[in-house]
Design a protein around this motif. Sequence first.
Motif, PDB file in Angstrom:
ATOM      1  N   TYR A  33      20.733  -4.903   2.370  1.00 14.24           N
ATOM      2  CA  TYR A  33      19.478  -4.097   2.406  1.00 14.24           C
ATOM      3  C   TYR A  33      18.463  -5.350   3.112  1.00 14.24           C
ATOM      4  CZ  TYR A  33      15.141  -2.202   0.821  1.00 14.24           C
ATOM      5  OH  TYR A  33      13.950  -1.607   0.856  1.00 14.24           O
ATOM      6  N   ALA A  34      17.786  -4.730   4.161  1.00 15.18           N
ATOM      7  CA  ALA A  34      17.085  -5.347   5.115  1.00 15.18           C
ATOM      8  C   ALA A  34      15.763  -4.599   5.016  1.00 15.18           C
ATOM      9  CB  ALA A  34      17.661  -5.580   6.386  1.00 15.18           C
ATOM     10  N   SER A  35      14.680  -5.203   4.842  1.00 10.68           N
ATOM     11  CA  SER A  35      13.152  -4.783   4.809  1.00 10.68           C
ATOM     12  C   SER A  35      12.298  -5.505   5.783  1.00 10.68           C
ATOM     13  CB  SER A  35      12.658  -4.675   3.412  1.00 10.68           C
ATOM     14  OG  SER A  35      11.417  -4.415   3.193  1.00 10.68           O
ATOM     15  N   CYS A  36      11.592  -4.563   6.248  1.00 15.72           N
ATOM     16  CA  CYS A  36      10.549  -5.273   7.105  1.00 15.72           C
ATOM     17  C   CYS A  36       9.237  -4.158   6.993  1.00 15.72           C
ATOM     18  CB  CYS A  36      10.937  -5.329   8.411  1.00 15.72           C
ATOM     19  SG  CYS A  36       9.511  -6.077   9.758  1.00 15.72           S
ATOM     20  N   GLU A  37       8.293  -4.478   6.440  1.00 19.02           N
ATOM     21  CA  GLU A  37       7.026  -3.928   5.989  1.00 19.02           C
ATOM     22  C   GLU A  37       6.099  -4.802   5.938  1.00 19.02           C
ATOM     23  OE1 GLU A  37       6.532  -0.599   2.554  1.00 19.02           O
ATOM     24  OE2 GLU A  37       8.578  -0.461   3.574  1.00 19.02           O
ATOM     25  N   ASN A  39       4.507  -6.925   7.364  1.00 18.99           N
ATOM     26  CA  ASN A  39       4.578  -8.362   7.713  1.00 18.99           C
ATOM     27  C   ASN A  39       5.490  -8.931   6.354  1.00 18.99           C
ATOM     28  OD1 ASN A  39       3.332  -8.630  10.039  1.00 18.99           O
ATOM     29  ND2 ASN A  39       1.233  -8.762   9.160  1.00 18.99           N
ATOM     30  N   ILE A  40       6.009  -8.129   5.521  1.00 13.51           N
ATOM     31  CA  ILE A  40       6.849  -8.719   4.441  1.00 13.51           C
ATOM     32  C   ILE A  40       8.192  -8.504   5.032  1.00 13.51           C
ATOM     33  CG2 ILE A  40       7.479  -8.578   2.090  1.00 13.51           C
ATOM     34  CD1 ILE A  40       4.787  -7.148   1.755  1.00 13.51           C
ATOM     35  N   ILE A  41       8.717  -9.737   4.946  1.00 16.58           N
ATOM     36  CA  ILE A  41      10.354  -9.356   5.360  1.00 16.58           C
ATOM     37  C   ILE A  41      11.146  -9.764   4.310  1.00 16.58           C
ATOM     38  CG2 ILE A  41      12.233 -10.576   6.582  1.00 16.58           C
ATOM     39  CD1 ILE A  41      10.429 -10.584   9.059  1.00 16.58           C
ATOM     40  N   SER A  42      12.268  -8.948   3.801  1.00 17.70           N
ATOM     41  CA  SER A  42      12.988  -9.283   2.467  1.00 17.70           C
ATOM     42  C   SER A  42      14.432  -8.704   2.900  1.00 17.70           C
ATOM     43  CB  SER A  42      12.355  -8.382   1.201  1.00 17.70           C
ATOM     44  OG  SER A  42      13.031  -8.428   0.299  1.00 17.70           O
ATOM     45  N   SER A  43      15.336  -9.447   2.263  1.00 19.67           N
ATOM     46  CA  SER A  43      16.763  -8.949   2.341  1.00 19.67           C
ATOM     47  C   SER A  43      17.463  -9.228   1.081  1.00 19.67           C
ATOM     48  CB  SER A  43      17.574  -9.429   3.476  1.00 19.67           C
ATOM     49  OG  SER A  43      17.410 -11.049   3.333  1.00 19.67           O
ATOM     50  N   LYS A  44      18.426  -8.351   0.671  1.00 18.93           N
ATOM     51  CA  LYS A  44      19.349  -8.517  -0.342  1.00 18.93           C
ATOM     52  C   LYS A  44      20.757  -7.963  -0.180  1.00 18.93           C
ATOM     53  CE  LYS A  44      17.060  -8.586  -4.634  1.00 18.93           C
ATOM     54  NZ  LYS A  44      16.931  -8.368  -6.169  1.00 18.93           N
ATOM     55  N   GLU A  86      15.805 -14.196   9.106  1.00 19.70           N
ATOM     56  CA  GLU A  86      15.591 -14.603  10.543  1.00 19.70           C
ATOM     57  C   GLU A  86      16.365 -13.341  11.412  1.00 19.70           C
ATOM     58  OE1 GLU A  86      17.533 -18.405  11.159  1.00 19.70           O
ATOM     59  OE2 GLU A  86      16.480 -19.379   9.899  1.00 19.70           O
ATOM     60  N   ASP A  87      17.165 -12.621  11.078  1.00 16.71           N
ATOM     61  CA  ASP A  87      17.902 -11.575  12.111  1.00 16.71           C
ATOM     62  C   ASP A  87      16.878 -10.399  11.899  1.00 16.71           C
ATOM     63  OD1 ASP A  87      20.277 -12.932  12.748  1.00 16.71           O
ATOM     64  OD2 ASP A  87      21.501 -12.127  11.014  1.00 16.71           O
ATOM     65  N   ILE A  88      16.285 -10.414  10.605  1.00 20.05           N
ATOM     66  CA  ILE A  88      15.371  -9.284  10.642  1.00 20.05           C
ATOM     67  C   ILE A  88      14.058  -9.383  11.542  1.00 20.05           C
ATOM     68  CG2 ILE A  88      13.721  -7.788   8.995  1.00 20.05           C
ATOM     69  CD1 ILE A  88      15.913  -8.708   6.673  1.00 20.05           C
ATOM     70  N   GLU A  89      13.614 -10.777  11.603  1.00 18.97           N
ATOM     71  CA  GLU A  89      12.634 -11.247  12.337  1.00 18.97           C
ATOM     72  C   GLU A  89      12.962 -10.958  14.218  1.00 18.97           C
ATOM     73  OE1 GLU A  89      11.361 -15.097  11.517  1.00 18.97           O
ATOM     74  OE2 GLU A  89      10.854 -14.592   9.595  1.00 18.97           O
ATOM     75  N   ILE A 132       3.693  -0.817  -7.792  1.00 17.42           N
ATOM     76  CA  ILE A 132       4.352  -1.843  -8.547  1.00 17.42           C
ATOM     77  C   ILE A 132       5.764  -2.396  -7.944  1.00 17.42           C
ATOM     78  CG2 ILE A 132       5.926  -1.450 -10.546  1.00 17.42           C
ATOM     79  CD1 ILE A 132       3.801   0.632 -11.446  1.00 17.42           C
ATOM     80  N   LYS A 133       6.261  -1.608  -6.950  1.00 19.32           N
ATOM     81  CA  LYS A 133       7.425  -1.538  -6.496  1.00 19.32           C
ATOM     82  C   LYS A 133       7.413  -2.758  -5.141  1.00 19.32           C
ATOM     83  CE  LYS A 133       9.935   2.564  -7.802  1.00 19.32           C
ATOM     84  NZ  LYS A 133      10.722   3.667  -7.216  1.00 19.32           N
ATOM     85  N   THR A 134       8.738  -3.764  -5.279  1.00 17.01           N
ATOM     86  CA  THR A 134       8.520  -4.517  -4.328  1.00 17.01           C
ATOM     87  C   THR A 134       9.911  -4.147  -3.581  1.00 17.01           C
ATOM     88  OG1 THR A 134       9.808  -5.957  -5.521  1.00 17.01           O
ATOM     89  CG2 THR A 134       7.611  -6.296  -5.566  1.00 17.01           C
ATOM     90  N   ALA A 135      10.238  -4.916  -2.276  1.00 19.09           N
ATOM     91  CA  ALA A 135      11.360  -4.628  -1.676  1.00 19.09           C
ATOM     92  C   ALA A 135      12.567  -4.773  -2.634  1.00 19.09           C
ATOM     93  CB  ALA A 135      11.755  -5.370  -0.534  1.00 19.09           C
ATOM     94  N   GLY A 136      12.458  -6.166  -3.408  1.00 20.98           N
ATOM     95  CA  GLY A 136      13.623  -6.327  -4.449  1.00 20.98           C
ATOM     96  C   GLY A 136      13.742  -5.250  -5.577  1.00 20.98           C
ATOM     97  N   HIS A 137      12.611  -4.461  -5.930  1.00 20.19           N
ATOM     98  CA  HIS A 137      12.980  -3.289  -6.621  1.00 20.19           C
ATOM     99  C   HIS A 137      13.807  -2.292  -6.052  1.00 20.19           C
ATOM    100  CE1 HIS A 137       8.982  -4.726  -8.886  1.00 20.19           C
ATOM    101  NE2 HIS A 137      10.045  -4.499  -9.781  1.00 20.19           N
ATOM    102  N   ILE A 138      13.402  -1.679  -4.716  1.00 20.68           N
ATOM    103  CA  ILE A 138      14.288  -0.696  -4.021  1.00 20.68           C
ATOM    104  C   ILE A 138      15.569  -1.345  -3.471  1.00 20.68           C
ATOM    105  CG2 ILE A 138      14.339   0.366  -1.601  1.00 20.68           C
ATOM    106  CD1 ILE A 138      11.577   0.996  -3.416  1.00 20.68           C
ATOM    107  N   ALA A 139      15.791  -2.386  -3.450  1.00 19.40           N
ATOM    108  CA  ALA A 139      17.103  -3.025  -3.341  1.00 19.40           C
ATOM    109  C   ALA A 139      18.136  -2.822  -4.627  1.00 19.40           C
ATOM    110  CB  ALA A 139      17.233  -4.405  -2.752  1.00 19.40           C
ATOM    111  N   ASP A 140      17.421  -3.263  -5.749  1.00 19.12           N
ATOM    112  CA  ASP A 140      18.111  -3.166  -7.009  1.00 19.12           C
ATOM    113  C   ASP A 140      18.550  -1.449  -7.329  1.00 19.12           C
ATOM    114  OD1 ASP A 140      18.208  -5.808  -7.391  1.00 19.12           O
ATOM    115  OD2 ASP A 140      16.276  -5.771  -8.641  1.00 19.12           O
TER     116      ASP A 140
END
Length: 151
Positions: A33-37, A39-44, A86-89, A132-140
């Motif tokens: 799961y890769a997210s870029c929204e 300026n927030i970059i997140s992965s799981k 870094e890959d998402i960036e 409420i939701k964060t990238a972590g919530h969506i990945a979960d």
Amino acid sequence: MKEFEDRFSELQADMISICMEYVEDRADKVYVYASCEENIISSKFFYLINNKYVKCHKVNDALDGGDERYDVSPNRMMMILNIMNEDIEKVEVLCKEYERDMPTEMKLIYEVKSGNFKADYKYDLVYTNDDIKTAGHIADEWFEEMKNKNL
């Protein structure tokens, strides 16, 4: 055109490959799961191992008795997530360079035996407009969805 596609594919392949390295190539499926929204970059990442869906810190729960344990130390996990971020960036830079829309969300699925690769992209805001939701919530949620769908 071709160069953009190739570089985009290489970055996705790198995310899969680093997740495979984490489990020493011992998994049936890898989910990234890769997210870029905004300026927030997140992965799981999570796996299907021995017909069990497991999050990255729980991979040893899927092993059979005689299987060699995975190294799930927090340092190792952070190393993987840092490389993925870094890959998402790099994807973001690539999209800017080629004036392409940057996906806000990438869901990558790699089937190890067949080598089958599937990617699903979204370009709309997924969580930054949610209170409420964060990238972590969506990945979960995706983890639960995959687990329940395949039971």
